[in-house]
Scaffold this motif. Structure first.
Motif, PDB file in Angstrom:
ATOM      1  N   ASN A  70       0.794  -1.226   0.000  1.00  0.00           N
ATOM      2  CA  ASN A  70       0.000   0.000   0.000  1.00  0.00           C
ATOM      3  C   ASN A  70       0.828   1.277   0.000  1.00  0.00           C
ATOM      4  O   ASN A  70       0.400   2.285  -0.574  1.00  0.00           O
ATOM      5  CB  ASN A  70      -0.960   0.005   1.185  1.00  0.00           C
ATOM      6  CG  ASN A  70      -2.120  -0.924   0.964  1.00  0.00           C
ATOM      7  OD1 ASN A  70      -2.841  -0.805  -0.014  1.00  0.00           O
ATOM      8  ND2 ASN A  70      -2.286  -1.886   1.861  1.00  0.00           N
ATOM      9  N   PHE A  71       1.987   1.278   0.615  1.00  0.00           N
ATOM     10  CA  PHE A  71       2.727   2.525   0.794  1.00  0.00           C
ATOM     11  C   PHE A  71       4.056   2.601   0.041  1.00  0.00           C
ATOM     12  O   PHE A  71       4.657   3.661  -0.019  1.00  0.00           O
ATOM     13  CB  PHE A  71       2.961   2.793   2.283  1.00  0.00           C
ATOM     14  CG  PHE A  71       1.675   2.895   3.052  1.00  0.00           C
ATOM     15  CD1 PHE A  71       0.812   3.952   2.845  1.00  0.00           C
ATOM     16  CD2 PHE A  71       1.312   1.909   3.953  1.00  0.00           C
ATOM     17  CE1 PHE A  71      -0.388   4.054   3.536  1.00  0.00           C
ATOM     18  CE2 PHE A  71       0.119   1.994   4.659  1.00  0.00           C
ATOM     19  CZ  PHE A  71      -0.733   3.068   4.443  1.00  0.00           C
ATOM     20  N   TYR A  72       4.530   1.505  -0.516  1.00  0.00           N
ATOM     21  CA  TYR A  72       5.780   1.560  -1.273  1.00  0.00           C
ATOM     22  C   TYR A  72       5.554   1.167  -2.734  1.00  0.00           C
ATOM     23  O   TYR A  72       5.888   1.920  -3.645  1.00  0.00           O
ATOM     24  CB  TYR A  72       6.853   0.669  -0.639  1.00  0.00           C
ATOM     25  CG  TYR A  72       8.130   0.651  -1.432  1.00  0.00           C
ATOM     26  CD1 TYR A  72       8.984   1.761  -1.428  1.00  0.00           C
ATOM     27  CD2 TYR A  72       8.473  -0.432  -2.221  1.00  0.00           C
ATOM     28  CE1 TYR A  72      10.139   1.775  -2.176  1.00  0.00           C
ATOM     29  CE2 TYR A  72       9.635  -0.436  -2.975  1.00  0.00           C
ATOM     30  CZ  TYR A  72      10.459   0.661  -2.952  1.00  0.00           C
ATOM     31  OH  TYR A  72      11.617   0.676  -3.698  1.00  0.00           O
ATOM     32  N   ILE A  73       4.983  -0.006  -2.951  1.00  0.00           N
ATOM     33  CA  ILE A  73       4.776  -0.490  -4.313  1.00  0.00           C
ATOM     34  C   ILE A  73       3.618   0.250  -4.989  1.00  0.00           C
ATOM     35  O   ILE A  73       3.608   0.446  -6.189  1.00  0.00           O
ATOM     36  CB  ILE A  73       4.531  -2.015  -4.313  1.00  0.00           C
ATOM     37  CG1 ILE A  73       5.785  -2.736  -3.799  1.00  0.00           C
ATOM     38  CG2 ILE A  73       4.168  -2.517  -5.698  1.00  0.00           C
ATOM     39  CD1 ILE A  73       5.626  -4.229  -3.623  1.00  0.00           C
ATOM     40  N   GLY A  74       2.646   0.666  -4.203  1.00  0.00           N
ATOM     41  CA  GLY A  74       1.504   1.380  -4.754  1.00  0.00           C
ATOM     42  C   GLY A  74       0.383   0.478  -5.240  1.00  0.00           C
ATOM     43  O   GLY A  74      -0.499   0.909  -5.963  1.00  0.00           O
ATOM     44  N   LYS A  75       0.410  -0.783  -4.854  1.00  0.00           N
ATOM     45  CA  LYS A  75      -0.675  -1.712  -5.178  1.00  0.00           C
ATOM     46  C   LYS A  75      -1.590  -1.792  -3.968  1.00  0.00           C
ATOM     47  O   LYS A  75      -1.241  -2.387  -2.954  1.00  0.00           O
ATOM     48  CB  LYS A  75      -0.130  -3.110  -5.480  1.00  0.00           C
ATOM     49  CG  LYS A  75       0.635  -3.219  -6.753  1.00  0.00           C
ATOM     50  CD  LYS A  75       1.046  -4.661  -6.983  1.00  0.00           C
ATOM     51  CE  LYS A  75       1.825  -4.813  -8.260  1.00  0.00           C
ATOM     52  NZ  LYS A  75       2.283  -6.198  -8.452  1.00  0.00           N
ATOM     53  N   THR A  76      -2.749  -1.190  -4.077  1.00  0.00           N
ATOM     54  CA  THR A  76      -3.675  -1.169  -2.962  1.00  0.00           C
ATOM     55  C   THR A  76      -4.176  -2.581  -2.678  1.00  0.00           C
ATOM     56  O   THR A  76      -4.642  -3.280  -3.568  1.00  0.00           O
ATOM     57  CB  THR A  76      -4.872  -0.239  -3.261  1.00  0.00           C
ATOM     58  OG1 THR A  76      -4.365   1.049  -3.576  1.00  0.00           O
ATOM     59  CG2 THR A  76      -5.803  -0.154  -2.072  1.00  0.00           C
TER      60      THR A  76
END
Length: 116
Positions: A70-76
């Motif tokens: 959620n906060f690094y890769i950006g995959k919710t």
């Protein structure tokens, strides 16, 4: 034989499964400490220690998967998805291994002539 599924080195910290590696350290320590404190190699006490250590591994791993996605890769990814894919589908085999290890522990202690 590859040890890490996505390579190795410092960049592995940014892989979603890295939390499980950290969890292995904490889980192994807790398992050993609980077994040591129990003073017994009984099936029930060893199984309890194994399951507590397993819970720590999954706790570290699931929290890391959630945050890194959620906060690094950006995959919710939602909490329930993490619980389903990173716990419910994976844990039955690990519980069986905990039971097997608890069963074998007393026999191995006798076979290896381990004294406390």
């Amino acid at each position: 034989m590859p040890v890490f599924t996505e390579g190795g080195g410092p960049s592995y910290i940014f892989q979603p499964t890295f939390g499980y590696l950290v969890g292995f350290i904490a889980g192994a320590w807790l398992t050993g400490k609980l077994r040591e404190m129990s003073g017994s190699w009984s099936f029930g006490k060893v199984l309890f220690a194994n399951l507590c250590g397993l819970a720590v591994v999954y706790l570290f791993g699931m929290i890391y998967v959630y945050f890194i996605n959620n906060f690094y890769i950006g995959k919710t990814i939602g909490v329930w998805a993490v619980i389903l894919y990173c716990f419910l589908l994976a844990v039955p085999g690990d519980i069986c291994l905990c039971i097997l290890a608890a069963f074998l522990s007393k026999r191995l202690v006798k076979a290896l002539d381990i004294h406390e």
